[in-house]
Design a protein around this motif. Structure first.
Motif, mmCIF file in Angstrom:
data_model
loop_
_atom_site.group_PDB
_atom_site.id
_atom_site.type_symbol
_atom_site.label_atom_id
_atom_site.label_comp_id
_atom_site.label_asym_id
_atom_site.label_seq_id
_atom_site.Cartn_x
_atom_site.Cartn_y
_atom_site.Cartn_z
ATOM 1 N N GLU A 178 37.969 13.557 17.289
ATOM 2 C CA GLU A 178 37.216 12.656 18.164
ATOM 3 C C GLU A 178 36.727 11.432 17.396
ATOM 4 O OE1 GLU A 178 34.247 15.270 19.710
ATOM 5 O OE2 GLU A 178 35.500 15.935 21.394
ATOM 6 N N GLN A 179 36.321 11.619 16.144
ATOM 7 C CA GLN A 179 35.876 10.488 15.332
ATOM 8 C C GLN A 179 37.031 9.527 15.068
ATOM 9 O OE1 GLN A 179 32.760 9.759 14.280
ATOM 10 N NE2 GLN A 179 33.502 7.872 13.334
ATOM 11 N N GLU A 180 38.210 10.067 14.786
ATOM 12 C CA GLU A 180 39.393 9.241 14.544
ATOM 13 C C GLU A 180 39.785 8.461 15.794
ATOM 14 O OE1 GLU A 180 42.814 7.798 12.388
ATOM 15 O OE2 GLU A 180 40.961 8.773 11.741
ATOM 16 N N LEU A 181 39.668 9.100 16.948
ATOM 17 C CA LEU A 181 40.104 8.482 18.197
ATOM 18 C C LEU A 181 39.093 7.491 18.754
ATOM 19 C CD1 LEU A 181 41.575 11.610 20.022
ATOM 20 C CD2 LEU A 181 42.864 9.703 19.047
ATOM 21 N N TRP A 182 37.830 7.863 18.756
ATOM 22 C CA TRP A 182 36.839 7.070 19.482
ATOM 23 C C TRP A 182 35.633 6.611 18.657
ATOM 24 C CZ3 TRP A 182 38.389 11.865 21.991
ATOM 25 C CH2 TRP A 182 39.404 11.670 22.942
ATOM 26 N N GLY A 183 35.558 7.020 17.408
ATOM 27 C CA GLY A 183 34.388 6.653 16.632
ATOM 28 C C GLY A 183 33.136 7.212 17.266
ATOM 29 N N GLU A 184 32.142 6.362 17.421
ATOM 30 C CA GLU A 184 30.881 6.798 18.039
ATOM 31 C C GLU A 184 30.903 6.656 19.555
ATOM 32 O OE1 GLU A 184 28.677 8.359 16.234
ATOM 33 O OE2 GLU A 184 30.015 8.002 14.536
ATOM 34 N N ASP A 185 31.952 6.045 20.092
ATOM 35 C CA ASP A 185 32.041 5.797 21.538
ATOM 36 C C ASP A 185 32.854 6.890 22.212
ATOM 37 O OD1 ASP A 185 30.714 3.262 21.198
ATOM 38 O OD2 ASP A 185 32.605 2.525 20.388
ATOM 39 N N ARG A 186 32.411 8.126 22.093
ATOM 40 C CA ARG A 186 33.193 9.256 22.577
ATOM 41 C C ARG A 186 33.071 9.425 24.083
ATOM 42 N NH1 ARG A 186 31.871 13.641 17.721
ATOM 43 N NH2 ARG A 186 32.277 12.160 16.016
ATOM 44 N N PRO A 187 34.215 9.656 24.767
ATOM 45 C CA PRO A 187 34.187 9.876 26.209
ATOM 46 C C PRO A 187 33.760 11.303 26.535
ATOM 47 C CG PRO A 187 36.426 10.003 25.423
ATOM 48 C CD PRO A 187 35.571 9.652 24.230
#
Length: 228
Positions: A178-187
């Motif tokens: 999730e960090q790799e995909l969205w950083g802090e902007d997690r869906p």
């Protein structure tokens, strides 16, 4: 940043222009699927904002043609009024990279667009050939194959696959993905699960054993042999 908007609701299109253009975005738009597909074929975009319900050619069909017939890996942010898990899986399976449910925040849409483009540009800077067993991934050209058979993946699918292959046979936690995909902007919590489902369908379904393994409560890993 150049964005293609394919949306038949003129109010939404006007809102996107009013919000994004003053920030320096260059926008093109089409009000139907065939018009959007034509623009995507003629031009290179940093991302596509794509409505699912379009006249002529719907968003799912358009995205499939974008990935298949045109061979475009441009990040696609899909817009829809439907928010069930099945609808999200259908969107990701068609080739979308992210999913935003109407009504949506313009601020959130921009954040997601930036995240998609950032991941796409980051992926282009790395160019080694990754190999795990019969699985190969040319990260320079976004070409992944298992036993010689090409895998049809979204940008997000390629990002997940790259991280899993780089760490194989070690486990990659859900949090790391999730960090790799969205950083802090997690869906929402279903997003990673639906992307993993789409990757598993492409990677394992046609083959005699599953390379992508779920480690309950922890994350995922890739294996090169059936008994691992």
């Amino acid at each position: 940043m150049r964005i293609l908007i394919i949306e038949d609701n003129p109010d939404i299109v006007a809102n996107l222009y009013g919000f994004l253009e003053p920030k320096g975005y260059v926008l093109d738009s089409a009000a139907n699927g065939y018009g959007g597909l034509g623009l995507a074929a003629q031009n290179d975009y940093d991302a596509v904002v794509l409505d699912v319900m379009l006249p002529g050619l719907n968003g799912l069909e358009l995205c499939q043609k974008l990935r298949g017939e045109l061979g475009k890996s441009t990040p696609v942010l899909m817009l829809t009024a439907r928010d069930t898990l099945e609808d999200k899986v259908a969107g990701f399976d068609s080739g979308a990279d992210d999913y935003l449910v109407k009504p949506f925040s313009l601020v959130e849409l921009e954040v997601r667009l930036r995240a998609l483009v950032r991941r796409a540009r980051g992926a282009q800077t790395a160019s080694p050939m990754l190999t795990v067993g019969e699985l190969t991934f040319d990260t320079a050209n976004f070409e992944a194959r298992r036993a010689g058979r090409p895998l049809a993946l979204t940008r997000t699918g390629f990002t997940i696959l790259r991280l899993l292959m780089k760490e194989a046979p070690n486990v990659v936690t859900r949090e790391a993905l999730e960090q790799e995909l969205w950083g802090e902007d997690r869906p929402d919590s279903d997003a990673l699960r639906t992307h993993i489902h789409a990757l598993r369908q492409a990677l394992d379904k046609p083959h005699p054993f599953a390379m992508l393994r779920t480690i309950p409560g922890i994350g995922y890993k890739l294996v090169s042999e059936a008994d691992e």
